[in-house]
Design a protein around this motif. Structure first.
Motif, PDB file in Angstrom:
ATOM      1  N   MET A  70      78.992   2.007  19.167  1.00 39.07           N
ATOM      2  CA  MET A  70      78.255   2.922  18.322  1.00 39.07           C
ATOM      3  C   MET A  70      78.098   4.227  19.037  1.00 39.07           C
ATOM      4  O   MET A  70      78.076   4.280  20.257  1.00 39.07           O
ATOM      5  N   LYS A  71      77.996   5.302  18.266  1.00 36.61           N
ATOM      6  CA  LYS A  71      77.828   6.624  18.858  1.00 36.61           C
ATOM      7  C   LYS A  71      76.911   7.477  17.981  1.00 36.61           C
ATOM      8  O   LYS A  71      76.640   7.134  16.832  1.00 36.61           O
ATOM      9  N   ILE A  72      76.467   8.575  18.566  1.00 41.45           N
ATOM     10  CA  ILE A  72      75.636   9.557  17.870  1.00 41.45           C
ATOM     11  C   ILE A  72      76.486  10.810  17.682  1.00 41.45           C
ATOM     12  O   ILE A  72      77.143  11.264  18.623  1.00 41.45           O
ATOM     13  N   VAL A  73      76.464  11.360  16.474  1.00 43.73           N
ATOM     14  CA  VAL A  73      77.185  12.591  16.167  1.00 43.73           C
ATOM     15  C   VAL A  73      76.173  13.591  15.615  1.00 43.73           C
ATOM     16  O   VAL A  73      75.474  13.296  14.643  1.00 43.73           O
ATOM     17  N   ILE A  74      76.082  14.760  16.250  1.00 46.79           N
ATOM     18  CA  ILE A  74      75.126  15.798  15.847  1.00 46.79           C
ATOM     19  C   ILE A  74      75.920  17.009  15.348  1.00 46.79           C
ATOM     20  O   ILE A  74      76.736  17.555  16.095  1.00 46.79           O
ATOM     21  N   SER A  75      75.680  17.445  14.122  1.00 44.73           N
ATOM     22  CA  SER A  75      76.371  18.630  13.601  1.00 44.73           C
ATOM     23  C   SER A  75      75.809  19.888  14.273  1.00 44.73           C
ATOM     24  O   SER A  75      74.722  19.874  14.859  1.00 44.73           O
ATOM     25  N   HIS A  76      76.571  20.977  14.170  1.00 44.57           N
ATOM     26  CA  HIS A  76      76.120  22.263  14.719  1.00 44.57           C
ATOM     27  C   HIS A  76      74.780  22.674  14.089  1.00 44.57           C
ATOM     28  O   HIS A  76      73.870  23.127  14.783  1.00 44.57           O
ATOM     29  N   GLU A  77      74.665  22.481  12.772  1.00 49.45           N
ATOM     30  CA  GLU A  77      73.426  22.846  12.068  1.00 49.45           C
ATOM     31  C   GLU A  77      72.248  22.001  12.545  1.00 49.45           C
ATOM     32  O   GLU A  77      71.127  22.505  12.696  1.00 49.45           O
ATOM     33  N   ALA A  78      72.506  20.717  12.788  1.00 49.08           N
ATOM     34  CA  ALA A  78      71.440  19.845  13.286  1.00 49.08           C
ATOM     35  C   ALA A  78      71.030  20.260  14.698  1.00 49.08           C
ATOM     36  O   ALA A  78      69.842  20.247  15.036  1.00 49.08           O
ATOM     37  N   MET A  79      71.986  20.653  15.513  1.00 43.57           N
ATOM     38  CA  MET A  79      71.664  21.107  16.864  1.00 43.57           C
ATOM     39  C   MET A  79      70.753  22.324  16.801  1.00 43.57           C
ATOM     40  O   MET A  79      69.762  22.401  17.539  1.00 43.57           O
ATOM     41  N   GLN A  80      71.053  23.253  15.921  1.00 41.99           N
ATOM     42  CA  GLN A  80      70.195  24.431  15.746  1.00 41.99           C
ATOM     43  C   GLN A  80      68.808  24.011  15.263  1.00 41.99           C
ATOM     44  O   GLN A  80      67.801  24.555  15.699  1.00 41.99           O
ATOM     45  N   TRP A  81      68.741  23.038  14.353  1.00 38.86           N
ATOM     46  CA  TRP A  81      67.463  22.540  13.840  1.00 38.86           C
ATOM     47  C   TRP A  81      66.618  21.996  14.991  1.00 38.86           C
ATOM     48  O   TRP A  81      65.428  22.298  15.084  1.00 38.86           O
ATOM     49  N   PHE A  82      67.213  21.189  15.858  1.00 45.23           N
ATOM     50  CA  PHE A  82      66.471  20.625  16.995  1.00 45.23           C
ATOM     51  C   PHE A  82      65.942  21.720  17.911  1.00 45.23           C
ATOM     52  O   PHE A  82      64.815  21.646  18.392  1.00 45.23           O
ATOM     53  N   LYS A  83      66.738  22.750  18.133  1.00 43.42           N
ATOM     54  CA  LYS A  83      66.301  23.849  19.005  1.00 43.42           C
ATOM     55  C   LYS A  83      65.146  24.630  18.379  1.00 43.42           C
ATOM     56  O   LYS A  83      64.207  25.014  19.078  1.00 43.42           O
ATOM     57  N   GLU A  84      65.228  24.861  17.073  1.00 48.97           N
ATOM     58  CA  GLU A  84      64.211  25.669  16.403  1.00 48.97           C
ATOM     59  C   GLU A  84      62.965  24.857  16.032  1.00 48.97           C
ATOM     60  O   GLU A  84      61.845  25.265  16.325  1.00 48.97           O
ATOM     61  N   GLU A  85      63.141  23.725  15.384  1.00 51.43           N
ATOM     62  CA  GLU A  85      62.010  22.956  14.864  1.00 51.43           C
ATOM     63  C   GLU A  85      61.316  22.097  15.921  1.00 51.43           C
ATOM     64  O   GLU A  85      60.100  21.933  15.880  1.00 51.43           O
ATOM     65  N   MET A  86      62.091  21.530  16.841  1.00 55.68           N
ATOM     66  CA  MET A  86      61.497  20.679  17.880  1.00 55.68           C
ATOM     67  C   MET A  86      61.424  21.400  19.225  1.00 55.68           C
ATOM     68  O   MET A  86      60.967  20.837  20.209  1.00 55.68           O
ATOM     69  N   GLU A  87      61.896  22.660  19.227  1.00 56.57           N
ATOM     70  CA  GLU A  87      61.907  23.469  20.448  1.00 56.57           C
ATOM     71  C   GLU A  87      62.596  22.736  21.601  1.00 56.57           C
ATOM     72  O   GLU A  87      62.145  22.767  22.750  1.00 56.57           O
ATOM     73  N   ALA A  88      63.701  22.057  21.277  1.00 54.78           N
ATOM     74  CA  ALA A  88      64.465  21.319  22.283  1.00 54.78           C
ATOM     75  C   ALA A  88      65.131  22.289  23.249  1.00 54.78           C
ATOM     76  O   ALA A  88      65.708  23.293  22.833  1.00 54.78           O
ATOM     77  N   LYS A  89      65.021  21.954  24.526  1.00 57.58           N
ATOM     78  CA  LYS A  89      65.592  22.782  25.583  1.00 57.58           C
ATOM     79  C   LYS A  89      66.475  21.925  26.490  1.00 57.58           C
ATOM     80  O   LYS A  89      66.351  20.705  26.520  1.00 57.58           O
ATOM     81  N   ALA A  90      67.324  22.587  27.252  1.00 53.13           N
ATOM     82  CA  ALA A  90      68.209  21.900  28.191  1.00 53.13           C
ATOM     83  C   ALA A  90      67.394  20.983  29.095  1.00 53.13           C
ATOM     84  O   ALA A  90      66.317  21.344  29.557  1.00 53.13           O
ATOM     85  N   GLY A  91      67.924  19.774  29.304  1.00 58.78           N
ATOM     86  CA  GLY A  91      67.270  18.795  30.168  1.00 58.78           C
ATOM     87  C   GLY A  91      66.305  17.872  29.444  1.00 58.78           C
ATOM     88  O   GLY A  91      65.850  16.883  30.018  1.00 58.78           O
ATOM     89  N   GLU A  92      65.986  18.157  28.180  1.00 54.22           N
ATOM     90  CA  GLU A  92      65.047  17.315  27.432  1.00 54.22           C
ATOM     91  C   GLU A  92      65.784  16.172  26.735  1.00 54.22           C
ATOM     92  O   GLU A  92      66.993  16.216  26.531  1.00 54.22           O
ATOM     93  N   TYR A  93      64.992  15.145  26.372  1.00 52.08           N
ATOM     94  CA  TYR A  93      65.507  13.946  25.720  1.00 52.08           C
ATOM     95  C   TYR A  93      64.913  13.822  24.324  1.00 52.08           C
ATOM     96  O   TYR A  93      63.702  13.967  24.141  1.00 52.08           O
ATOM     97  N   ILE A  94      65.773  13.529  23.347  1.00 54.82           N
ATOM     98  CA  ILE A  94      65.338  13.305  21.968  1.00 54.82           C
ATOM     99  C   ILE A  94      65.770  11.907  21.570  1.00 54.82           C
ATOM    100  O   ILE A  94      66.956  11.560  21.629  1.00 54.82           O
ATOM    101  N   ARG A  95      64.783  11.116  21.168  1.00 58.06           N
ATOM    102  CA  ARG A  95      65.019   9.708  20.850  1.00 58.06           C
ATOM    103  C   ARG A  95      65.052   9.472  19.344  1.00 58.06           C
ATOM    104  O   ARG A  95      64.184   9.961  18.608  1.00 58.06           O
ATOM    105  N   PHE A  96      66.027   8.704  18.887  1.00 56.87           N
ATOM    106  CA  PHE A  96      66.076   8.192  17.521  1.00 56.87           C
ATOM    107  C   PHE A  96      65.616   6.743  17.590  1.00 56.87           C
ATOM    108  O   PHE A  96      66.083   5.978  18.433  1.00 56.87           O
ATOM    109  N   TYR A  97      64.691   6.364  16.704  1.00 57.81           N
ATOM    110  CA  TYR A  97      64.135   5.011  16.779  1.00 57.81           C
ATOM    111  C   TYR A  97      63.839   4.441  15.396  1.00 57.81           C
ATOM    112  O   TYR A  97      63.643   5.180  14.427  1.00 57.81           O
TER     113      TYR A  97
END
Length: 96
Positions: free
Chosen positions: A1-28
């Motif tokens: 199994m793998k995780i695939v993140i679209s470019h738009e989703a990556m931008q969403w994580f950066k803007e909405e969750m303020e995700a930065k380099a080195g951080e971890y985002i968990r799907f559960y």
């Protein structure tokens, strides 16, 4: 199994969750709601450090992952994360 993140989703994580380099985002798997795979369970997302990492994708030094205890939820499917252009919310699809 793998995780695939679209470019738009990556931008969403950066803007909405303020995700930065080195951080971890968990799907559960969370109790409540429903999904294409399970009634009574839906997919949650949060920022937190892994305990028992099972699947990981690193994009732009941001770590997206699923824990061992949640792998059952995906039932052998890959997780594809995109953004609904009208709602501007994450959407998930599960691909065998």
């Amino acid at each position: 199994m793998k995780i695939v993140i679209s470019h738009e989703a990556m931008q969403w994580f950066k803007e909405e969750m303020e995700a930065k380099a080195g951080e971890y985002i968990r799907f559960y798997a969370r109790y409540g709601g429903s999904s294409q795979l399970h009634d009574g369970f839906s997919l949650g997302v949060t920022k937190e450090q892994p305990m028992e990492l099972s699947v990981e994708l690193v994009e732009e030094d941001i770590h997206f992952y699923i824990e061992d205890r949640d792998i059952w939820y995906f039932d052998g499917h890959d997780l594809h994360v995109t953004v609904d252009p009208k709602q501007k919310e994450l959407t998930y699809s599960y691909v065998k």
